[in-house]
Design a protein around this motif. Structure first.
Motif, short mmCIF file in Angstrom:
data_model
loop_
_atom_site.label_atom_id
_atom_site.label_comp_id
_atom_site.label_asym_id
_atom_site.label_seq_id
_atom_site.Cartn_x
_atom_site.Cartn_y
_atom_site.Cartn_z
N GLN A 181 40.96 86.77 18.28
CA GLN A 181 39.79 87.56 18.64
C GLN A 181 38.55 86.67 18.74
O GLN A 181 37.76 86.79 19.69
CB GLN A 181 39.57 88.65 17.58
CG GLN A 181 38.36 89.53 17.85
CD GLN A 181 38.51 90.36 19.10
OE1 GLN A 181 39.50 91.07 19.26
NE2 GLN A 181 37.55 90.27 20.01
N ARG A 182 38.38 85.76 17.79
CA ARG A 182 37.22 84.86 17.84
C ARG A 182 37.30 83.94 19.04
O ARG A 182 36.27 83.66 19.69
CB ARG A 182 37.14 84.04 16.55
CG ARG A 182 36.82 84.87 15.30
CD ARG A 182 36.40 83.99 14.13
NE ARG A 182 37.44 83.05 13.73
CZ ARG A 182 38.39 83.32 12.86
NH1 ARG A 182 38.47 84.52 12.31
NH2 ARG A 182 39.28 82.39 12.52
N ARG A 183 38.49 83.45 19.34
CA ARG A 183 38.66 82.59 20.52
C ARG A 183 38.36 83.35 21.81
O ARG A 183 37.75 82.81 22.74
CB ARG A 183 40.07 82.01 20.55
CG ARG A 183 40.29 80.86 19.61
CD ARG A 183 41.75 80.47 19.51
NE ARG A 183 42.38 80.17 20.79
CZ ARG A 183 42.33 78.99 21.41
NH1 ARG A 183 41.66 77.99 20.87
NH2 ARG A 183 42.97 78.80 22.56
N GLY A 188 35.60 83.60 26.42
CA GLY A 188 35.41 84.58 27.48
C GLY A 188 36.68 84.93 28.22
O GLY A 188 36.67 85.11 29.44
N ARG A 189 37.79 85.02 27.49
CA ARG A 189 39.06 85.36 28.11
C ARG A 189 39.86 86.25 27.17
O ARG A 189 39.53 86.39 25.99
CB ARG A 189 39.86 84.09 28.42
CG ARG A 189 40.36 83.35 27.20
CD ARG A 189 40.98 82.02 27.56
NE ARG A 189 41.70 81.43 26.43
CZ ARG A 189 42.12 80.16 26.38
NH1 ARG A 189 41.86 79.35 27.41
NH2 ARG A 189 42.78 79.71 25.34
N ALA A 190 40.89 86.88 27.69
CA ALA A 190 41.73 87.75 26.87
C ALA A 190 42.48 86.92 25.84
O ALA A 190 42.99 85.84 26.13
CB ALA A 190 42.72 88.50 27.75
N GLY A 191 42.54 87.43 24.62
CA GLY A 191 43.26 86.74 23.56
C GLY A 191 44.70 87.19 23.50
O GLY A 191 45.03 88.32 23.85
N ARG A 192 45.56 86.30 23.00
CA ARG A 192 46.97 86.66 22.87
C ARG A 192 47.58 85.88 21.71
O ARG A 192 47.30 84.69 21.53
CB ARG A 192 47.74 86.34 24.16
CG ARG A 192 49.23 86.72 24.09
CD ARG A 192 49.83 86.78 25.48
NE ARG A 192 49.84 85.50 26.15
CZ ARG A 192 50.94 84.75 26.35
NH1 ARG A 192 52.11 85.18 25.92
NH2 ARG A 192 50.86 83.60 26.98
N VAL A 193 48.42 86.56 20.94
CA VAL A 193 49.16 85.92 19.86
C VAL A 193 50.65 86.01 20.17
O VAL A 193 51.16 87.09 20.47
CB VAL A 193 48.88 86.58 18.49
CG1 VAL A 193 49.70 85.89 17.40
CG2 VAL A 193 47.40 86.52 18.16
N THR A 194 51.31 84.86 20.11
CA THR A 194 52.76 84.81 20.35
C THR A 194 53.45 84.45 19.05
O THR A 194 53.19 83.40 18.45
CB THR A 194 53.10 83.76 21.42
OG1 THR A 194 52.42 84.09 22.64
CG2 THR A 194 54.60 83.72 21.68
N ASN A 195 54.32 85.34 18.61
CA ASN A 195 55.13 85.10 17.41
C ASN A 195 56.35 84.26 17.80
O ASN A 195 57.03 84.53 18.78
CB ASN A 195 55.57 86.44 16.83
CG ASN A 195 56.74 86.29 15.89
OD1 ASN A 195 56.70 85.51 14.95
ND2 ASN A 195 57.81 87.03 16.15
N VAL A 196 56.61 83.22 17.01
CA VAL A 196 57.75 82.33 17.26
C VAL A 196 58.73 82.46 16.10
O VAL A 196 58.38 82.20 14.95
CB VAL A 196 57.30 80.86 17.41
CG1 VAL A 196 58.48 79.99 17.78
CG2 VAL A 196 56.19 80.75 18.45
N HIS A 219 45.80 95.51 15.96
CA HIS A 219 44.87 94.71 16.77
C HIS A 219 45.14 94.96 18.25
O HIS A 219 45.54 94.05 18.99
CB HIS A 219 45.03 93.22 16.44
CG HIS A 219 44.70 92.87 15.02
ND1 HIS A 219 45.59 93.03 13.98
CD2 HIS A 219 43.56 92.37 14.46
CE1 HIS A 219 45.03 92.64 12.86
NE2 HIS A 219 43.81 92.24 13.11
N PRO A 220 44.91 96.18 18.73
CA PRO A 220 45.28 96.54 20.11
C PRO A 220 44.50 95.78 21.18
O PRO A 220 44.97 95.71 22.34
CB PRO A 220 44.99 98.05 20.16
CG PRO A 220 43.96 98.28 19.08
CD PRO A 220 44.32 97.32 17.99
N ALA A 221 43.36 95.21 20.84
CA ALA A 221 42.56 94.49 21.85
C ALA A 221 43.13 93.11 22.16
O ALA A 221 42.72 92.47 23.13
CB ALA A 221 41.12 94.36 21.37
N ILE A 222 44.06 92.64 21.33
CA ILE A 222 44.64 91.32 21.51
C ILE A 222 46.09 91.47 21.96
O ILE A 222 46.86 92.22 21.36
CB ILE A 222 44.60 90.51 20.19
CG1 ILE A 222 43.15 90.35 19.71
CG2 ILE A 222 45.25 89.14 20.38
CD1 ILE A 222 42.26 89.58 20.67
N GLY A 223 46.47 90.75 23.00
CA GLY A 223 47.85 90.79 23.48
C GLY A 223 48.81 90.21 22.45
O GLY A 223 48.43 89.37 21.63
#
Length: 368
Positions: A181-183, A188-196, A219-223
């Protein structure tokens, strides 16, 4: 706001001592510009100290780390210095567990002026962060291995147990989403977290994914998405520019953090932080590199950028924007030095070592 910050400094072994001097000079220069002082409290620890004294992490050193505002760490461990169980003497793991430094943060980005091993021009856009769970996973087994022996006393099998808890997984995944979210706000771009993970094989990893998906729902605002670790290793070579924040178990994070460092030129460009609720430890992701220790060849950039990460962490904890400005000053100085071709580290085919890189960044920082 504090006028001065007490920093526990643990240079350690090998090139750790060489690159730590670079970070110290950078902190004093950046602090002078920002009107902030740093009390650098240097203490012994590491494999060489173990050889000399029989103790790898003295109680006095641990006590200083407890009191300090932050811990700045060089590198520790020597391949020939091992305990009775055959593993290396590496106090950084003891510090992680002692201070519950559960979040290993490994940012990786490309710098203009430095080539990458990948020929695709999109490799110049690599900017991702690997978030590694630091206190559980397979590393939890350190010191807890179960060795089985035969009648002659020979070891015939050894069991190391992976530990995954809901508490540990929830907090590391939440950390990753908050970072994304901070990034997103900063870049100025959509955030995303990928679980490995390896959820197709291990029940512990299926559980890790289950908890990740629960945190993602908050955290629905983050992919959010997931990938198996073997597929991720492939994709980090094929398209690393497509990732934002990765979150993973301890062992997988240990391995993948080296891989992503290679994508931008090597471990000398890879800073890191180990963070807990109360304490923060900042260190280059590289090891002690005994093959080049004492030759002045070590690239201090990872150590310098780790010091900048420390300043950012202190800025947030103490609500002091001056520390954040000091961090940006160090980062901009590093960027300018490489972009302008002032120096080129050995691992990039150049001939500039610790002193030349340090002096170039200091010059840029002082006169920017």
């Amino acid at each position: 706001m504090k006028a001065s910050h007490h920093i526990a400094v643990l240079p350690g072994d090998g090139i750790g001592r060489e690159v730590m001097d670079a970070a110290a000079q950078m902190l004093h220069a950046a602090g002078a510009r920002a009107g902030i002082g740093f009390e650098l409290d240097t203490r012994p620890a590491g494999a060489q100290h173990y050889l000399d004294s029989g103790v790898a992490l003295p109680d006095e050193t641990l006590a200083v780390c407890e009191r300090a505002d932050a811990i700045l760490f060089g590198a520790m461990g020597l391949p020939h210095v091992r305990g009775s169980d055959g593993t290396e003497i590496i106090p950084q793991l003891d510090l992680r567990f002692h201070f519950d430094l559960y979040a290993g943060v490994r940012p990786i980005r490309t710098f203009r002026g430095l080539r990458t091993p990948l020929s695709d021009p999109r490799a110049q856009q690599i900017d991702l962060v690997l978030v590694r769970e630091n206190t559980e996973g397979l590393f939890y087994a350190r010191g807890r291995g179960d060795a089985r022996r035969d009648a002659q006393g020979r070891t015939v099998e050894v069991f190391d147990t992976m530990r995954i808890t809901r508490h540990g997984t929830d907090r590391i995944c939440a950390f990753a989403f908050e970072l994304a979210q901070r990034r997103a706000e900063r870049l100025g771009r959509a955030g995303r977290v990928t679980n490995v993970d390896k959820a197709n094989v291990f029940e512990s990893m299926a559980f890790f994914r289950e908890v990740f998906e629960d945190v993602a729902s908050r955290h629905p605002a983050i992919g959010a998405d997931s990938a198996y670790v073997d597929a991720m290793a492939l994709n980090l070579v094929l398209k690393p520019w497509s990732y934002d924040v990765l979150v993973t178990e301890n062992m997988f994070g240990d391995i993948l953090s080296d891989l992503i460092a290679a994508l931008v030129g090597g471990m000398g460009m890879a800073p890191s932080a180990d963070l807990g609720e109360r304490h923060g430890l900042f260190q280059p992701a590289h090891g002690t590199a005994p093959d080049i220790a004492g030759q002045g060849k070590a690239n201090p950039t990872a150590m310098i950028l780790s010091a900048a990460m420390m300043l950012d962490w202190l800025a947030e904890r103490h609500g002091d924007a001056r520390l954040g400005d000091a961090a940006r000053g160090i980062e901009r100085a590093v960027e300018a030095v490489f972009a302008g071709g002032a120096v080129l580290p050995f691992e990039f085919g150049g001939g500039d070592g610790t002193r030349a890189i340090t002096e170039a960044v200091l010059e840029q920082l002082r006169h920017a």
